[in-house]
Design an enzyme around this catalytic site. Sequence first.
Site, PDB file in Angstrom:
ATOM      1  N   ASP A   1     -40.690 -43.002   0.980  1.00  0.00           N
ATOM      2  CA  ASP A   1     -42.098 -42.829   1.338  1.00  0.00           C
ATOM      3  C   ASP A   1     -42.745 -44.208   1.232  1.00  0.00           C
ATOM      4  OD1 ASP A   1     -44.711 -41.706   1.717  1.00  0.00           O
ATOM      5  OD2 ASP A   1     -44.047 -39.848   0.748  1.00  0.00           O
ATOM      6  N   ILE A   2     -44.051 -44.267   1.361  1.00  0.00           N
ATOM      7  CA  ILE A   2     -44.709 -45.574   1.232  1.00  0.00           C
ATOM      8  C   ILE A   2     -44.637 -46.024  -0.240  1.00  0.00           C
ATOM      9  CG2 ILE A   2     -46.196 -45.224   3.234  1.00  0.00           C
ATOM     10  CD1 ILE A   2     -48.494 -44.576   1.269  1.00  0.00           C
ATOM     11  N   PRO A   3     -44.702 -47.346  -0.474  1.00  0.00           N
ATOM     12  CA  PRO A   3     -44.452 -47.864  -1.831  1.00  0.00           C
ATOM     13  C   PRO A   3     -45.296 -47.219  -2.916  1.00  0.00           C
ATOM     14  CG  PRO A   3     -44.448 -49.665  -0.255  1.00  0.00           C
ATOM     15  CD  PRO A   3     -44.853 -48.447   0.518  1.00  0.00           C
ATOM     16  N   ASN A   4     -46.597 -47.040  -2.678  1.00  0.00           N
ATOM     17  CA  ASN A   4     -47.460 -46.501  -3.742  1.00  0.00           C
ATOM     18  C   ASN A   4     -47.039 -45.084  -4.131  1.00  0.00           C
ATOM     19  OD1 ASN A   4     -49.988 -46.505  -5.411  1.00  0.00           O
ATOM     20  ND2 ASN A   4     -50.404 -44.765  -4.061  1.00  0.00           N
TER      21      ASN A   4
ATOM     22  N   THR B   1     -23.162 -39.090   1.848  1.00  0.00           N
ATOM     23  CA  THR B   1     -21.721 -38.809   1.912  1.00  0.00           C
ATOM     24  C   THR B   1     -21.367 -37.743   2.955  1.00  0.00           C
ATOM     25  OG1 THR B   1     -22.130 -37.449  -0.043  1.00  0.00           O
ATOM     26  CG2 THR B   1     -21.011 -39.532  -0.393  1.00  0.00           C
TER      27      THR B   1
ATOM     28  N   ASP C   1     -32.614 -36.158  -8.637  1.00  0.00           N
ATOM     29  CA  ASP C   1     -32.149 -36.667  -7.334  1.00  0.00           C
ATOM     30  C   ASP C   1     -33.035 -36.120  -6.220  1.00  0.00           C
ATOM     31  OD1 ASP C   1     -30.558 -37.756  -5.321  1.00  0.00           O
ATOM     32  OD2 ASP C   1     -29.145 -36.076  -5.347  1.00  0.00           O
ATOM     33  N   LEU C   2     -34.206 -36.733  -6.073  1.00  0.00           N
ATOM     34  CA  LEU C   2     -35.128 -36.282  -5.016  1.00  0.00           C
ATOM     35  C   LEU C   2     -35.155 -37.273  -3.854  1.00  0.00           C
ATOM     36  CD1 LEU C   2     -37.948 -34.775  -7.249  1.00  0.00           C
ATOM     37  CD2 LEU C   2     -36.034 -33.627  -6.135  1.00  0.00           C
ATOM     38  N   LYS C   3     -34.350 -38.315  -3.943  1.00  0.00           N
ATOM     39  CA  LYS C   3     -34.140 -39.253  -2.823  1.00  0.00           C
ATOM     40  C   LYS C   3     -35.458 -39.644  -2.160  1.00  0.00           C
ATOM     41  CE  LYS C   3     -29.502 -37.535  -1.745  1.00  0.00           C
ATOM     42  NZ  LYS C   3     -29.459 -36.374  -2.648  1.00  0.00           N
TER      43      LYS C   3
ATOM     44  N   ARG D   1     -20.283 -28.276  -6.274  1.00  0.00           N
ATOM     45  CA  ARG D   1     -19.541 -27.044  -5.989  1.00  0.00           C
ATOM     46  C   ARG D   1     -18.163 -26.938  -6.628  1.00  0.00           C
ATOM     47  NH1 ARG D   1     -21.497 -27.661   0.127  1.00  0.00           N
ATOM     48  NH2 ARG D   1     -21.426 -29.810  -0.647  1.00  0.00           N
TER      49      ARG D   1
ATOM     50  N   LYS E   1     -27.591 -33.074 -12.934  1.00  0.00           N
ATOM     51  CA  LYS E   1     -28.419 -33.534 -11.814  1.00  0.00           C
ATOM     52  C   LYS E   1     -29.283 -32.380 -11.325  1.00  0.00           C
ATOM     53  CE  LYS E   1     -27.008 -34.300  -7.441  1.00  0.00           C
ATOM     54  NZ  LYS E   1     -27.998 -33.944  -6.423  1.00  0.00           N
TER      55      LYS E   1
ATOM     56  N   GLN F   1     -19.318 -32.319   3.090  1.00  0.00           N
ATOM     57  CA  GLN F   1     -19.062 -33.718   2.725  1.00  0.00           C
ATOM     58  C   GLN F   1     -18.024 -34.339   3.667  1.00  0.00           C
ATOM     59  OE1 GLN F   1     -20.965 -35.164   0.801  1.00  0.00           O
ATOM     60  NE2 GLN F   1     -21.379 -34.117  -1.115  1.00  0.00           N
TER      61      GLN F   1
HETATM   62  O1  C5P Z   1     -21.341 -29.746  -4.203  1.00  0.00           O
HETATM   63  P1  C5P Z   1     -21.105 -31.226  -4.087  1.00  0.00           P
HETATM   64  O2  C5P Z   1     -20.108 -31.761  -5.107  1.00  0.00           O
HETATM   65  O3  C5P Z   1     -20.792 -31.662  -2.678  1.00  0.00           O
HETATM   66  O4  C5P Z   1     -22.525 -31.853  -4.477  1.00  0.00           O
HETATM   67  C1  C5P Z   1     -22.826 -33.209  -4.330  1.00  0.00           C
HETATM   68  C2  C5P Z   1     -24.222 -33.459  -4.833  1.00  0.00           C
HETATM   69  O5  C5P Z   1     -24.541 -34.817  -4.672  1.00  0.00           O
HETATM   70  C3  C5P Z   1     -25.310 -32.669  -4.109  1.00  0.00           C
HETATM   71  O6  C5P Z   1     -26.263 -32.290  -5.090  1.00  0.00           O
HETATM   72  C4  C5P Z   1     -25.916 -33.659  -3.144  1.00  0.00           C
HETATM   73  O7  C5P Z   1     -27.293 -33.424  -2.949  1.00  0.00           O
HETATM   74  C5  C5P Z   1     -25.700 -34.988  -3.863  1.00  0.00           C
HETATM   75  N1  C5P Z   1     -25.557 -36.169  -3.012  1.00  0.00           N
HETATM   76  C6  C5P Z   1     -24.603 -36.265  -2.039  1.00  0.00           C
HETATM   77  N2  C5P Z   1     -24.498 -37.401  -1.257  1.00  0.00           N
HETATM   78  C7  C5P Z   1     -25.334 -38.445  -1.459  1.00  0.00           C
HETATM   79  C8  C5P Z   1     -26.286 -38.373  -2.459  1.00  0.00           C
HETATM   80  C9  C5P Z   1     -26.379 -37.215  -3.232  1.00  0.00           C
HETATM   81  O8  C5P Z   1     -23.808 -35.323  -1.871  1.00  0.00           O
HETATM   82  N3  C5P Z   1     -25.182 -39.547  -0.768  1.00  0.00           N
END
Ligand code: C5P
Length: 230
Positions: free
Chosen positions: A62-65, A113, A57-59, A206, A30, A185
Amino acid sequence: MSEVIVALDLPSGSEAIRLLDRLAEVQWVKVGAILMTREGPELVRVLVERGLKVFLDLKWHDIPNTVAEAVSAAGALGVSMATVHTLGGAAMMEAAAKAAGSRPALVGVTVLTSHDSASYSRAVGRRGVDLDREVERQSGEAVQAGLAGIVCSPQEVPAVRGVVGPERWIVVPGIRGQGDARGDQARVATAGRAAASGATHLVVGRPITQALDPAAAFRGLVEEARCSGF
Ligand code: C5P
């Protein structure tokens, strides 16, 4: 069986490559905001050329376009999976799903999370939000919009599976062993529990990147997921 995705949240591309040189069996990685901001798309190309499946994973929210164009760019880079925020709304998710076609698989990030009920309720200005119900609700919206899967905590997987049906991906961060530090988390579970509940992909950062022996940590997680998988 759940697949383990290694979250490359490292300070540089060269450190990510050094880590991957020690993780011969890894198939999914990722790339998130940290490495994309530091290294840009060239690193994604390098990872794809190594034969890895890249989860970008850039989440996007933004606007649809704008989101649809970003999804197309990710597809052209060879990305296998990418994220949008489900709170971007139906029109945004529909445009993104249409732009993605069959690749990248687009998954909708529901409640991060790192949130517990109190912090999420404060963020959205509602009292006492039940996170299981909220994640279910957002998952329903994502399915209707045509997304390929959901990102949620391991604790909501059974509820989400009931909404998304048997085929869609359920991708879960927040994986922690019994003795691991939670860090930021809030909603966590072990790899075994997440796999047993039906998650298709476990995202682990991590607990691997900061382990004294990352290869052993990765192998242990894969084994735990394999033994507990549904
Ligand atoms: O280090 P750790 O195991 O906590 O990393 C979790 C990864 O998942 C991070 O890269 C974080 O950006 C991503 N993530 C998250 N919770 C979400 C979506 C993505 O922790 N809901």
